[in-house]
Design an enzyme around this catalytic site. Structure first.
Site, mmCIF file in Angstrom:
data_model
loop_
_atom_site.group_PDB
_atom_site.id
_atom_site.type_symbol
_atom_site.label_atom_id
_atom_site.label_comp_id
_atom_site.label_asym_id
_atom_site.label_seq_id
_atom_site.Cartn_x
_atom_site.Cartn_y
_atom_site.Cartn_z
ATOM 1 C CE LYS A 1 -4.597 3.166 -6.538
ATOM 2 N NZ LYS A 1 -3.194 2.568 -6.574
ATOM 3 C CD GLU B 1 -3.971 4.269 9.549
ATOM 4 O OE1 GLU B 1 -3.485 3.209 8.987
ATOM 5 O OE2 GLU B 1 -4.717 4.144 10.409
ATOM 6 C CB CYS C 1 4.310 3.104 8.512
ATOM 7 S SG CYS C 1 3.252 2.514 9.362
ATOM 8 C CD GLU D 1 8.699 6.938 5.427
ATOM 9 O OE1 GLU D 1 8.087 7.262 4.245
ATOM 10 O OE2 GLU D 1 7.721 6.254 6.261
#
Ligand code: NAD
Ligand code: 6OD
Length: 486
Positions: free
Chosen positions: A178, A254, A288, A390
């Site tokens: 996906k 992750e 990331c 973040e």
């Protein structure tokens, strides 16, 4: 001319879904394609096809046969390099100079490295003494885990998807992918390469759509999915864990980060500036592993800030094809709004804006694009939201520090634990500090230097599990012990 269509890929064929959604160009916000959204029917069909393929030819192949096919997949990506590059850059807006060096080559490499790796990893065996003196032999067998759900983000679409699909297929699993709703193209194009390479139908499936009440949720709520591997936001990771809890289903997560860089006064500042330029601004800050908190030892603080400012102001913002452009837009207007909200918050909190802080001047044709300026702040405390949350944009905050113990504590003072970069020419210090960092990944005098045999993943709320090298095999296979009484 009719609008391009991006379809689901199920059981070796391209299929429509329950409806369509728009795919927009991040450079100007224009719709350039319609994407087929998979409903529950299509997702269930993909999972069923993956199950059949597992029981069929794919499951019966030898490791060497599967490896040879995966090499053909890698070669197919390389042969159609320009198509993948075009598709990836159209979806994300990233510079072709970047994607041609990182995203597409890694897409191919992820198949080759794991196809080769699985051939060379031994399993354990033990000889057991028994009362009758004849003994027993134990040996472990690795079996594929089954049907793997692969849920991916938009920042490095082909790279991050193949990072999971490569090892999953090499271990004999089948997958239902996906991709992010923002970046459906390369996952769909890979279906053609799979067919050309002779991958049997059902081994690689792609379902498009969103998360909740869409393809993502239909995939994670399907009881016939044996494991889910996910890259994305920490909050989404929690939802995916919950969805699998009732099935006792393994997850590899992750997730997000708020990564520090530590620059000691004895660092080679040329290297530290070059590395921090990349870690803060590459891919428009949408990595990331990127640095959002920079701690610089006080004697070199002013020089570091001045040099990073010069570097940021020299970045060339532009479309993927623009010669010399090394920074594209963010992925979407929605993400632009999020990043700009942090730019406004930093200002409201009293940050010193060293550079940037807004939307850059762009030609009128690009005015609706998701552009933001590379931005550097100083002057905020460690408890500021700018230092704790973040942002995932081309920005960083730089703070001074005075000693090693202090900076270790400040760098670790975060709920995340993905990556950090340490800049020093003192190797004892580098190793000492590296051992104290509460992150899954530590770079010394480098950043995003990747050896695919090494463990990759995050600590704390940056993830669960490690992928890479033999660690991928741990997730994508099930170990069975066979005990033979002699
Ligand atoms: P996201 O979590 O919003 O979306 C990721 C994927 O999950 C998308 O395909 C999305 O459609 C799907 N999804 C969303 N909700 C879902 C649900 N309830 N059930 C099933 N699927 C669902 O992340 P994003 O915005 O695409 O990516 C950016 C984030 O990814 C950042 O936080 C970044 O740090 C993180 N990231 C982490 C790594 C890593 O290796 N640790 C790598 C890249 C990106
Ligand atoms: O290099 C890799 O294998 C990897 N997973 C990189 C992740 C980057 C995050 O944006």
């Amino acid at each position: 001319m009719s609008m391009a269509k991006i379809l689901n890929f199920i059981d070796g064929t391209y299929r429509e879904g329950k409806g369509w959604f728009d795919k927009r160009n991040p450079c100007n916000n224009e719709v350039f394609a319609q994407v087929a959204e998979a409903g529950k029917t299509e997702v269930d069909a993909a999972v069923a096809a993956a199950r059949r393929a597992l029981r069929g030819p794919w499951g019966k192949m030898t490791v060497a046969e599967r490896g040879a096919i995966l090499h053909k997949v890698a070669d197919g990506i390389t042969r159609r390099f320009d198509e993948f590059l075009e598709a990836e850059c159209r979806d994300t807006g990233k510079p072709k100079s970047l994607a041609s060096h990182i995203d597409i080559p890694r897409g191919a490499a992820n198949f080759k490295i794991f196809a080769d790796l699985v051939k060379n990893v031994p399993t354990e065996s033990f000889v057991l003494d028994t009362p009758d003196g004849a003994g027993a032999v134990n040996y472990a067998l690795r079996r594929p885990k089954g049907v793997i759900g692969v849920i991916c983000p938009w920042n490095l679409p082909l790279l991050l998807m193949t990072w999971k699909v490569g090892p999953a297929l090499a271990c004999g699993n089948t997958v239902v992918v996906k991709p992010s709703e923002e970046t459906p193209s390369t996952a769909a194009l890979l279906g053609e390469v799979m067919n050309e390479a002779g991958v049997p139908p059902g081994v690689y499936n792609v379902v498009h759509g969103f998360g909740p009440d869409s393809a993502g949720e239909f995939l994670t709520s399907n009881p016939d999915v044996n494991a889910v591997t996910f890259t994305g936001e920490t909050r989404t990771g929690a939802a995916i864990m919950k969805a699998g809890a009732g099935f006792i289903r393994p997850v590899s997560l992750e997730l997000g980060g708020k990564n520090p860089a530590i620059v000691f006064a004895d660092a080679d500042l040329d290297k530290a500036i070059e590395g921090t330029m990349r870690s803060a601004f590459a891919n428009c800050g949408q990595v990331c592993l990127g640095t959002e908190r920079v701690y610089v030892e006080r004697p070199v603080f002013d020089e570091f800030v001045a040099r990073l400012k010069t570097g940021a102001e020299a970045l060339v913002i532009g479309t993927p094809d623009e010669p010399g452009a090394n920074m594209g837009p963010l992925v979407s207007r929605e993400h632009q709004a999020k990043v700009l909200s942090y730019y406004e918050k930093a200002q409201a909190l009293g940050a010193t804006i060293v550079t940037g802080g807004g939307i850059p001047m762009v030609p009128a044709a690009l005015a609706e694009g998701a552009w933001v300026e590379p931005t550097i702040w100083t002057g905020l405390g460690d408890d500021s939201p700018i230092m704790r949350e973040e942002i995932f944009g081309p920005c960083c905050h730089i703070s001074p520090f005075d000693d090693e113990e202090e900076v270790i504590a400040r760098a670790n003072d975060t709920e995340y634990g993905l990556a950090c970069a340490i800049w020093t020419e003192n190797s004892s210090r580098a190793n000492r500090v590296a051992a104290r960092m509460e992150t899954g990944l530590v770079w010394v005098n480098s950043w995003f230097l990747r050896d695919l045999r090494t463990p990759f993943g995050g600590s704390k709320r940056s993830g669960i599990g490690r992928e890479g090298g033999v660690h991928s095999l741990e997730f994508y296979t099930e170990l069975s012990n066979v005990c033979v009484k002699l």
